[in-house]
Structure formats: structure tokens, C-alpha cells
Design an enzyme around this catalytic site. Structure first.
Site, PDB file in Angstrom:
ATOM      1  N   HIS A   1      -6.509  -6.923  -0.279  1.00 25.54           N
ATOM      2  CA  HIS A   1      -6.666  -5.495  -0.558  1.00 25.54           C
ATOM      3  C   HIS A   1      -5.877  -5.096  -1.806  1.00 25.54           C
ATOM      4  CE1 HIS A   1      -7.119  -5.940   3.907  1.00 25.54           C
ATOM      5  NE2 HIS A   1      -8.263  -5.369   3.581  1.00 25.54           N
TER       6      HIS A   1
ATOM      7  N   ASP B   1      -4.712 -12.764   3.896  1.00 21.57           N
ATOM      8  CA  ASP B   1      -5.966 -12.142   4.328  1.00 21.57           C
ATOM      9  C   ASP B   1      -7.101 -12.376   3.338  1.00 21.57           C
ATOM     10  OD1 ASP B   1      -4.627 -10.538   2.516  1.00 21.57           O
ATOM     11  OD2 ASP B   1      -4.677  -8.732   3.747  1.00 21.57           O
TER      12      ASP B   1
ATOM     13  N   HIS C   1       0.817  -1.219   0.000  1.00 18.92           N
ATOM     14  CA  HIS C   1       0.000   0.000   0.000  1.00 18.92           C
ATOM     15  C   HIS C   1       0.854   1.275   0.000  1.00 18.92           C
ATOM     16  CE1 HIS C   1      -3.576  -2.324   0.441  1.00 18.92           C
ATOM     17  NE2 HIS C   1      -3.312  -2.723   1.668  1.00 18.92           N
TER      18      HIS C   1
ATOM     19  N   ASP D   1      -3.056 -10.399  -2.261  1.00 19.57           N
ATOM     20  CA  ASP D   1      -3.541  -9.884  -0.976  1.00 19.57           C
ATOM     21  C   ASP D   1      -4.995  -9.468  -1.153  1.00 19.57           C
ATOM     22  OD1 ASP D   1      -2.229  -8.501   1.750  1.00 19.57           O
ATOM     23  OD2 ASP D   1      -3.974  -7.417   0.978  1.00 19.57           O
TER      24      ASP D   1
END
Length: 388
Positions: free
Chosen positions: A195, A285, A157, A193
Site C-alpha cells: 500500500h 503484504d 499510513h 509495502d
């Protein structure tokens, strides 16, 4: 459904089934604190405050399962290092790096929501970046084909000028820049991931030398630190137009849905792009029981993704594959899913470890429709996929 059978014996490790894991204990020094989920706040009426999701325990279990689990004979261990400040400037701006350095000197600060630079955090971030750079250099120098950078804090990120989502430095992005500077012409980054890998995408948004592919839940933007939405129309700009492929998957997508997305979207894109290096950015995740995601991958889903990415590396990048750790916040199941994914990457003939969950119901019909819609969009909109 019964759990998978654990084989009574292990296959013998071979050169093609060997993994080099890069790690440094200093990364455990990043203390993210306690509070209500990832806020760091105490409302005053809870007797038990939980650890921040991105805490050392999650990585301790990943470390221990690789050292003492059945995959251990297939692994060699390498010690990571700190990144130099000069190395960070290949991806991040000097102003942003200086902001982090100054924050560390003054005892730390909250950089953005849920992202705390505490005493020890900057040292861990430099170790995560340097360890990932070392893993990439190990591959580039010909010492091994497959390396896994087991690092925290995570990085995907982190944008060139902005921390976000527990991330300070973009570990994978720095490794990609190293590979480009070392002679690689075309690199693909596959991010699974849960996200959106917005930081990596932002760093290469204007480049046609790096194809970034992100499979994530359809969460959209979450504020000033994460303005990107992760939608299919974020395709890149200028020379990079068409080289950022987003695959926002509906909540509840599981093993069959992810396999379909890999088969219908990822494999064809990689085959047309023809990279000479592959980077797999992995977060557990996306698993069925992660507190930070709403997807339903099980160990077998991760294992299959590992197999697919390994086959792409065998075909396109002279077997070279760098794996970089990101999220994964269920302290137990994340470690199990990591083990399974690496089994797949090593192309082992049968599972080495039983799934403690073993089965999770999945309605794949809606995910299939979404994936087919994304495929039609890419075939209309992405020049290199159209063959233009």
C-alpha cells in the site's frame, strides 16, 4: 518446480553481515480483535470470526523465525523503548497526539476504518515509535550500520494529523526526523509495502531533504483517512516538488516486475539524490499469498530487493541502513519473506531457507510497460532526475 536447496552449512557471520534487531514484547499487547476481515464486526451468521489482519501472531512468527531460523547467527538483539510525547511532535501535531492520548484514557475508540485504539494499543504504539527511534539512534551513534525495527502497530499510513490503515504513529517518519536533527542532510525512504506510504509522503511533501519512493499496488484513495491516491503526479509541493516518487504497479506484479522497477526507477533516483541515510520501509503484504494485497512477490523477489537496497547503502550512505517493519498479513509466508529479504540485505552468498511455495507464475510484460511509462513521466517531470 522444486524448492530451493537448504545449504548444509552456514557462512560465518562477519562484521559486514550483521544485523541489529530492535524489538519489545510490549508491542504484542495491541489487541485488534476479531470480525469480518478488518471491520471488527460480527454479522451473526458466521461460526468462526477471523482475527484482524494486523494481529500479534504475524509478528510472533517474524520474531521466532529470526530467533530460531538459519539467519539467527547473523543477528544481535536490542530492546526497544517507549517514545516520549515530546519526540512525537517532530512529525505529528500536538492536537493529534492529544486526541490519541485522550482516546486511550477513555478506554479507546475506532479512529478510522479498520483502525482500533483499544486498551493496550497506545502503549504498543509508543513502543513501536520509541523502538524505531532507538534503532535509528543506534546507527547514528555508530554502534552498527544496519538495524531492523521489528514493530507493530505499523506506521507508514499515519499522517501528521491523521491515523489511517492500522497506523497511529509514523515510526519511519519519526526516525527520519531524528536523523535530520542529528546532522543528516539528505535521506531517502524506499517503501515496498503493498500500500502507498501516504503518511510518510505527506509528512515530507514540502521537503527537498527527504526523497520518498513508494512501490505499491495501484489502489488509489480509500476514503477520508487516506485522501492521497498514490499516482505518479503526486510529486510533492514547493521545495519538495519532485521529491515524492510514486510507483503504482499493476496487480500481479511479481519478482521480475519489482526488480525491473528497482533497477529502472529506484536505483537511478537514489544515485542522483545522493542520500547520506537510507530507510527501507518493508511490508510482506506484496507477497503472492497475502490477504491484503494483490501482488506476487516470492521469497526470491524480497531477497533481491534486499540485495539492491544494501548495494545502495554501501554506495551512498556509508553503509547505513534502517529497516522499518510495516504490513505483511499471511502469518506464515510473511515471516519467510522477511527472512529472505534480510538475507539479501546481509548480502549472503546463497539462500539460507527454502521457499515453501518456490514458484509463482508471473506475466511481467504489462508491469514492464507500466514501469517504462512511469520512467518517461519522471524524466519529463522531476527536476532532479532531469538534472535541472
Amino acid at each position: 518446480m522444486a524448492a530451493q536447496h537448504v545449504p548444509p552449512f552456514l557462512p560465518s557471520p562477519s562484521k559486514s553481515a550483521h544485523l541489529h534487531v530492535f524489538w519489545h514484547d510490549g508491542m504484542l499487547g495491541h489487541d485488534t480483535g476479531k470480525g469480518v476481515f478488518d471491520t471488527g464486526t460480527d454479522p451473526g451468521f458466521l461460526d468462526i470470526l477471523e482475527k484482524h489482519p494486523e494481529n500479534p501472531d504475524r509478528v510472533r512468527n517474524m520474531l521466532s523465525i529470526l530467533k530460531r531460523g538459519p539467519i539467527a547467527p547473523f543477528i544481535s538483539w536490542q530492546t526497544g523503548r517507549h517514545a516520549l510525547i515530546s519526540e512525537l511532535l517532530s512529525f505529528h501535531s500536538g492536537e493529534y497526539v492529544n486526541e490519541l492520548v485522550e482516546a486511550d484514557k477513555t478506554g479507546g475508540k475506532t479512529i478510522c476504518s479498520g483502525t482500533f485504539l483499544n486498551p493496550g494499543s497506545w502503549d504498543a504504539a509508543l513502543l513501536a515509535a520509541g523502538t524505531t527511534l532507538s534503532a535509528m539512534k543506534y546507527i547514528l551513534d555508530g554502534f552498527g550500520n544496519i538495524a531492523y525495527s521489528l514493530v507493530r502497530p505499523p506506521g507508514h499510513h499515519a499522517q501528521p494529523t491523521q491515523a489511517d490503515g492500522y497506523c497511529f504513529l509514523n515510526n519511519a517518519g519519526l526516525a527520519v526526523q531524528l536523523a535530520l536533527g542529528s546532522g543528516c542532510k539528505k535521506i531517502v525512504v524506499i517503501d515496498i509495502d503493498v500500500h502507498y506510504g501516504n503518511g510518510t509522503a505527506e509528512g515530507f511533501y514540502h521537503s527537498d531533504k527527504v526523497l520518498t519512493i513508494s512501490l505499491h499496488m495501484n489502489h488509489g484513495s480509500w476514503g477520508a483517512s487516506h485522501p492521497q491516491s498514490g499516482t505518479v503526479d503526486e510529486l510533492g509541493k514547493e521545495e519538495g516538488f519532485g521529491y515524492n516518487l510514486n510507483v503504482p504497479l499493476p496487480n500481479g506484479t511479481g519478482d521480475r516486475g519489482y526488480k525491473y522497477a528497482m533497477t529502472e526507477l529506484v536505483i537511478p533516483a537514489v544515485q542522483k539524490f545522493k542520500p547520506d541515510m537510507i530507510v527501507l520501509v518493508v511490508g510482506q503484504d506484496s507477497s503472492a499469498f497475502d490477504p491484503n494485497g494483490r501482488q506476487c512477490l516470492t521469497m526470491e523477489g524480497y531477497r533481491e530487493i534486499g540485495r539492491i537496497v544494501r548495494s545502495l547503502a554501501d554506495e551512498h550512505s556509508n553503509k547505513r541502513l534502517l529497516i522499518v517493519q510495516e504490513g505483511g498479513y499471511h502469518v506464515t509466508y510473511s515471516a519467510y519473506c522477511l527472512h529472505a529479504m534480510l538475507e539479501g540485505v546481509l548480502n549472503l552468498p546463497f539462500p539460507l531457507l527454502s521457499d515453501p511455495i518456490a514458484y509463482y507464475p508471473e506475466d511481467g510484460a504489462f508491469a514492464t510497460k507500466v514501469i517504462e511509462s512511469i520512467k518517461r513521466f519522471q524524466e519529463r517531470s522531476v527536476p532532479f532526475i532531469k538534472g535541472v
